[in-house]
Scaffold this active site. Structure first.
Site, PDB file in Angstrom:
ATOM      1  N   ASP A  28     -10.312 -13.562 -22.112  1.00  0.00           N
ATOM      2  CA  ASP A  28      -9.010 -13.039 -21.684  1.00  0.00           C
ATOM      3  C   ASP A  28      -8.403 -12.225 -22.825  1.00  0.00           C
ATOM      4  O   ASP A  28      -8.456 -12.618 -23.990  1.00  0.00           O
ATOM      5  CB  ASP A  28      -8.077 -14.187 -21.283  1.00  0.00           C
ATOM      6  CG  ASP A  28      -6.894 -13.710 -20.477  1.00  0.00           C
ATOM      7  OD1 ASP A  28      -6.809 -14.059 -19.293  1.00  0.00           O
ATOM      8  OD2 ASP A  28      -6.039 -12.977 -21.040  1.00  0.00           O
ATOM      9  N   ASN A  85      -4.929 -18.998 -10.242  1.00  0.00           N
ATOM     10  CA  ASN A  85      -3.563 -18.694  -9.824  1.00  0.00           C
ATOM     11  C   ASN A  85      -3.586 -17.940  -8.496  1.00  0.00           C
ATOM     12  O   ASN A  85      -4.357 -16.986  -8.328  1.00  0.00           O
ATOM     13  CB  ASN A  85      -2.859 -17.839 -10.883  1.00  0.00           C
ATOM     14  CG  ASN A  85      -2.624 -18.603 -12.172  1.00  0.00           C
ATOM     15  OD1 ASN A  85      -2.215 -19.760 -12.154  1.00  0.00           O
ATOM     16  ND2 ASN A  85      -2.899 -17.964 -13.301  1.00  0.00           N
ATOM     17  N   SER A  93      -1.663 -12.063 -11.499  1.00  0.00           N
ATOM     18  CA  SER A  93      -1.368 -10.674 -11.870  1.00  0.00           C
ATOM     19  C   SER A  93      -2.516  -9.721 -11.568  1.00  0.00           C
ATOM     20  O   SER A  93      -2.299  -8.501 -11.578  1.00  0.00           O
ATOM     21  CB  SER A  93      -1.003 -10.586 -13.357  1.00  0.00           C
ATOM     22  OG  SER A  93      -2.059 -11.055 -14.167  1.00  0.00           O
ATOM     23  N   VAL A  94      -3.715 -10.222 -11.338  1.00  0.00           N
ATOM     24  CA  VAL A  94      -4.857  -9.354 -11.029  1.00  0.00           C
ATOM     25  C   VAL A  94      -5.417  -9.786  -9.672  1.00  0.00           C
ATOM     26  O   VAL A  94      -5.892 -10.922  -9.531  1.00  0.00           O
ATOM     27  CB  VAL A  94      -5.952  -9.443 -12.114  1.00  0.00           C
ATOM     28  CG1 VAL A  94      -7.150  -8.577 -11.725  1.00  0.00           C
ATOM     29  CG2 VAL A  94      -5.402  -9.012 -13.477  1.00  0.00           C
ATOM     30  N   HIS A  98     -10.344 -15.025  -9.925  1.00  0.00           N
ATOM     31  CA  HIS A  98     -10.934 -15.355 -11.226  1.00  0.00           C
ATOM     32  C   HIS A  98     -10.537 -16.769 -11.585  1.00  0.00           C
ATOM     33  O   HIS A  98      -9.441 -17.232 -11.257  1.00  0.00           O
ATOM     34  CB  HIS A  98     -10.478 -14.379 -12.314  1.00  0.00           C
ATOM     35  CG  HIS A  98      -8.994 -14.142 -12.323  1.00  0.00           C
ATOM     36  ND1 HIS A  98      -8.384 -13.279 -11.433  1.00  0.00           N
ATOM     37  CD2 HIS A  98      -8.009 -14.661 -13.090  1.00  0.00           C
ATOM     38  CE1 HIS A  98      -7.083 -13.273 -11.667  1.00  0.00           C
ATOM     39  NE2 HIS A  98      -6.821 -14.117 -12.664  1.00  0.00           N
ATOM     40  N   ILE A  99     -11.432 -17.436 -12.286  1.00  0.00           N
ATOM     41  CA  ILE A  99     -11.162 -18.766 -12.824  1.00  0.00           C
ATOM     42  C   ILE A  99     -10.866 -18.620 -14.308  1.00  0.00           C
ATOM     43  O   ILE A  99     -11.653 -18.021 -15.045  1.00  0.00           O
ATOM     44  CB  ILE A  99     -12.373 -19.705 -12.632  1.00  0.00           C
ATOM     45  CG1 ILE A  99     -12.670 -19.898 -11.134  1.00  0.00           C
ATOM     46  CG2 ILE A  99     -12.121 -21.050 -13.306  1.00  0.00           C
ATOM     47  CD1 ILE A  99     -13.896 -20.775 -10.862  1.00  0.00           C
ATOM     48  N   HIS A 100      -9.724 -19.164 -14.739  1.00  0.00           N
ATOM     49  CA  HIS A 100      -9.437 -19.241 -16.167  1.00  0.00           C
ATOM     50  C   HIS A 100     -10.113 -20.499 -16.704  1.00  0.00           C
ATOM     51  O   HIS A 100      -9.892 -21.600 -16.175  1.00  0.00           O
ATOM     52  CB  HIS A 100      -7.934 -19.393 -16.433  1.00  0.00           C
ATOM     53  CG  HIS A 100      -7.095 -18.236 -16.026  1.00  0.00           C
ATOM     54  ND1 HIS A 100      -6.577 -17.328 -16.924  1.00  0.00           N
ATOM     55  CD2 HIS A 100      -6.640 -17.848 -14.806  1.00  0.00           C
ATOM     56  CE1 HIS A 100      -5.847 -16.430 -16.278  1.00  0.00           C
ATOM     57  NE2 HIS A 100      -5.863 -16.725 -14.993  1.00  0.00           N
TER      58      HIS A 100
HETATM   59  P1  AMP Z   1      -3.789 -14.107 -13.466  1.00  0.00           P
HETATM   60  O1  AMP Z   1      -2.403 -14.056 -14.044  1.00  0.00           O
HETATM   61  O2  AMP Z   1      -4.241 -15.460 -13.072  1.00  0.00           O
HETATM   62  O3  AMP Z   1      -3.975 -13.058 -12.386  1.00  0.00           O
HETATM   63  O4  AMP Z   1      -4.747 -13.726 -14.677  1.00  0.00           O
HETATM   64  C1  AMP Z   1      -5.063 -12.433 -15.045  1.00  0.00           C
HETATM   65  C2  AMP Z   1      -5.546 -12.502 -16.462  1.00  0.00           C
HETATM   66  O5  AMP Z   1      -6.284 -11.330 -16.732  1.00  0.00           O
HETATM   67  C3  AMP Z   1      -4.435 -12.592 -17.504  1.00  0.00           C
HETATM   68  O6  AMP Z   1      -4.583 -13.788 -18.254  1.00  0.00           O
HETATM   69  C4  AMP Z   1      -4.650 -11.351 -18.362  1.00  0.00           C
HETATM   70  O7  AMP Z   1      -4.398 -11.587 -19.720  1.00  0.00           O
HETATM   71  C5  AMP Z   1      -6.107 -11.033 -18.084  1.00  0.00           C
HETATM   72  N1  AMP Z   1      -6.473  -9.644 -18.251  1.00  0.00           N
HETATM   73  C6  AMP Z   1      -5.870  -8.554 -17.720  1.00  0.00           C
HETATM   74  N2  AMP Z   1      -6.534  -7.446 -18.053  1.00  0.00           N
HETATM   75  C7  AMP Z   1      -7.599  -7.834 -18.808  1.00  0.00           C
HETATM   76  C8  AMP Z   1      -8.653  -7.146 -19.464  1.00  0.00           C
HETATM   77  N3  AMP Z   1      -8.773  -5.806 -19.399  1.00  0.00           N
HETATM   78  N4  AMP Z   1      -9.568  -7.875 -20.159  1.00  0.00           N
HETATM   79  C9  AMP Z   1      -9.468  -9.228 -20.223  1.00  0.00           C
HETATM   80  N5  AMP Z   1      -8.491  -9.935 -19.620  1.00  0.00           N
HETATM   81  C10 AMP Z   1      -7.558  -9.252 -18.934  1.00  0.00           C
END
Ligand code: AMP
Length: 112
Positions: A28, A85, A93-94, A98-100
């Site tokens: 991340d 999330n 936010s994306v 995805h799994i953190h």
């Molecule tokens: P979420 O808030 O669960 O959608 O997580 C999206 C995650 O993607 C956040 O923790 C961001 O820091 C991460 N993120 C966004 N853009 C990038 C990128 N280009 N490379 C790595 N992580 C990213």
């Protein structure tokens, strides 16, 4: 293309730590723990609420990839957390599932 599809296609840089035919994992860009890796399906499913019956195998592959990354990162013995999330209240936010994977320090519960 989503930002994560662009990472998988090597169109934008990322610190990729694992890849197989169906999934890719990279650090991340704003890490919340010493180990913070995102495990992502190469095929786009937007979020958990959009998963279809036909996605079941891919979802299993994501968990298999997650445990491989956890072993590779050395956090199995000390513990780690997997987070997905969904939507605004969870801070998504994306729009590409995805799994953190978070580890390398004690993690509070309940989360904020
Ligand atoms: P979420 O808030 O669960 O959608 O997580 C999206 C995650 O993607 C956040 O923790 C961001 O820091 C991460 N993120 C966004 N853009 C990038 C990128 N280009 N490379 C790595 N992580 C990213």
């Amino acid at each position: 293309m989503t930002i994560f599809e662009k990472i998988a296609a090597r169109q934008i840089p990322a610190d990729i730590v694992y890849e197989d035919a169906e999934t890719i994992a990279f650090r991340d860009v704003h890490p919340q723990a010493p180990v913070h890796v995102l495990i992502v399906p190469k095929r786009v499913v937007e979020r958990v609420g959009d998963i279809q019956d036909g996605d079941a195998e891919l979802m299993g592959q994501l968990l298999v990839a997650s445990q491989r990354v956890a072993r590779q990162e050395g956090v199995v013995a000390t513990g780690f957390r997997l987070v997905i999330n969904h939507g605004r209240n969870a801070g998504e936010s994306v729009p590409h599932l995805h799994i953190h994977l978070l580890g390398g320090r004690p993690l509070d519960w309940p989360p904020g």
